[in-house]
Design an enzyme around this catalytic site. Structure first.
Site, short mmCIF file in Angstrom:
data_model
loop_
_atom_site.label_atom_id
_atom_site.label_comp_id
_atom_site.label_asym_id
_atom_site.label_seq_id
_atom_site.Cartn_x
_atom_site.Cartn_y
_atom_site.Cartn_z
CG HIS A 157 14.12 114.12 -21.02
ND1 HIS A 157 13.49 113.59 -19.93
CD2 HIS A 157 15.14 114.89 -20.53
CE1 HIS A 157 14.05 114.03 -18.82
NE2 HIS A 157 15.07 114.81 -19.16
CE LYS A 284 9.36 100.97 -44.57
NZ LYS A 284 8.11 100.48 -43.99
CD GLU A 291 11.81 96.69 -37.14
OE1 GLU A 291 10.71 96.12 -37.26
OE2 GLU A 291 12.28 97.43 -38.02
#
Ligand code: ARG
Length: 459
Positions: A157, A284, A291
């Site tokens: 989970h 970044k 992705e």
């Protein structure tokens, strides 16, 4: 290319928009090699069965080989006004060798021709995918050996659950890709039958030998019903299904890597060559590759859906709808190949932050099961031990501490069964090390998983 091969029955030339609409050469020219190979096998068989003269077959084979050579060297280029690759090759052959070229299509239709070409092409390209999947598994095995004793939190989970080793997590992915490899093997076994000789739909009156062409083209058999032979596209659908599952696995792995790269986890860092920056935010470092892999998964599922939907309403036998099979299947292959090609070196070059994994493992009471098991081994029924450990965890949360930090007196105030041994029992390394059951997370278990997988891929 002037004139259609079927022009005899028509009184007008095809409308040019319709010509473009109808044509498939833009995408089926990818099968030129397989088309020529299959035609050579067909011509050979026609001569051996006495259907055409040996001399004509010789000319045909020589002509086809010269077309192949010239296409590969660039001396001949594909004519994109042709209807399809089959028409282009046959017309070019006749241009080059004259009358003999007109005999090649004896006892054959484009319907069995396209089916055999497509099977040969998918078989070749799926082989490349299988090799890439093997490389991916090898990289995973290598890293799993290296990190067989690196402790990290295992999740259910997405909540910290029990300590595992990083090698164990990597081998979980190796198992998925191993199944993908076996799915590709199964697929190949089932699809590997030659439709050549099915004719347009009903077979042929010529005394052909289907076994001969099947053998020459590396098929294990020929298809046993000509209607099915020309109208079956199960093999394309199945392959798109297998590729979809490969993509689903890559996508799950990508999702995990994206999490692992975040500041919230910082378990791994991608090599600079396999990450990207932001146009505005100087700090970044983004895991774009993963992705994109996750995103492209939808595209391959789309290809599978295209193929399934394209086939679902088709009566026997060949229908032109089926020309739509190639772009979908090729897109699925290209996408999977592209993704595997970047994913493998990205994995190979990523660095692992074992300290952060370890720190994360020490929070979240992931050794609570081991605490309960400790009490069980001292004679307490599991359900009682489970409840008592829950109370201990609650106590730790209230007092902002961890199980490892509790003094023995506190443990004993919960149960007299606790002694000094509890600290060893809940030590994170020990928790991982003790799980030596087959398939478990212990370093020795991980190493035997690696050994087993390496043996499987050598088979
Ligand atoms: N370009 C066609 C295809 O890809 C080849 C088969 C054409 N057959 C026909 N009967 N029109 O399906």
């Amino acid at each position: 290319m002037s004139g259609k091969l079927w022009a005899g029955r028509f009184s007008k030339q095809l409308d040019s928009t319709v010509n473009d609409f109808n044509s498939s050469i833009r995408f089926d020219s990818r099968m030129y090699r397989q088309d020529i190979t299959a035609s050579i096998a067909h011509a050979d068989m026609l001569a051996k069965c006495g259907i055409i003269e040996a001399d004509d077959a010789k000319k045909i084979k020589k002509g086809l080989k010269s077309i192949l050579e010239d296409l590969e060297s660039g001396a001949l280029s594909i004519d994109f006004t042709a209807e399809d690759i089959h028409t282009f090759v046959e017309a070019t052959l006749t241009e080059r060798i004259g009358e003999a070229g007109k005999k090649l299509h004896t006892a054959r239709s484009r319907n069995d021709q396209v089916a055999v070409d497509f099977k040969l092409t998918l078989r070749d390209e799926a082989e490349e995918i299988s090799e890439l999947v093997t490389s991916l598994i090898e990289v995973l095995c290598k890293s799993a050996k290296k990190y067989s004793d690196t402790v990290m939190p295992g999740y259910t989970h997405l909540q910290r659950a029990q300590p595992i080793t990083f090698g164990h997590a990597l081998m979980a992915y190796a198992m998925m890709f191993l199944r993908d490899k076996s799915r590709l093997d199964d697929w190949r076994r089932r699809m590997n039958t030659s439709p050549l000789g099915s004719g347009a739909l009903a077979g042929t009156t010529h005394p052909i030998n289907r076994e001969m062409t099947a053998k020459a083209l590396g098929f294990s058999d020929y298809t046993h019903n000509s209607l099915d032979g020309v109208s079956d596209r199960d093999f394309a659908i199945e392959l798109a299904g297998v590729l979809s599952i490969i993509m689903m696995h890559l996508s799950r792995f990508s999702e995990e890597i994206i999490l692992w790269c975040s500041w919230e986890f910082k378990f791994i860092e991608l090599d600079d060559a396999y990450a990207t920056g932001s146009s505005m935010m100087p700090q970044k470092k983004n895991p774009d590759i993963t992705e994109l892999v996750r995103g492209k998964t939808g595209r391959v599922y789309g290809d599978l859906t295209t193929l399934l939907t394209m086939m679902k309403g088709l009566p026997l036998a060949y229908n032109k709808d089926m020309q739509e099979d190639k772009e979908a299947a090729f897109d699925a292959l290209d996408t999977a190949r592209l993704c595997l090609n970047v994913f493998i070196p990205m994995l190979e070059t990523m660095t692992v932050n074992a300290e952060n994994m370890r720190n994360a493992a020490s929070k979240g009471f992931i050794n609570a099961t081991d605490c309960a098991d400790y009490l069980v081994k001292k004679g307490m029924p599991f359900r009682t031990a489970y409840k008592l450990t829950g109370e201990l965890v609650f106590y730790c949360i209230e007092n902002n501490t961890t199980l490892e930090q509790l003094p023995l007196s506190t443990f004993r105030s919960f149960s007299e069964l606790f002694d000094d041994g509890i600290y060893m029992a809940i030590n994170l390394d020990e928790c991982a090390k003790k799980r030596i059951s087959h398939g478990g997370t212990a370093p020795e278990s991980v190493l035997s998983q690696v050994e087993w997988v390496e043996k499987q891929i050598k088979k």
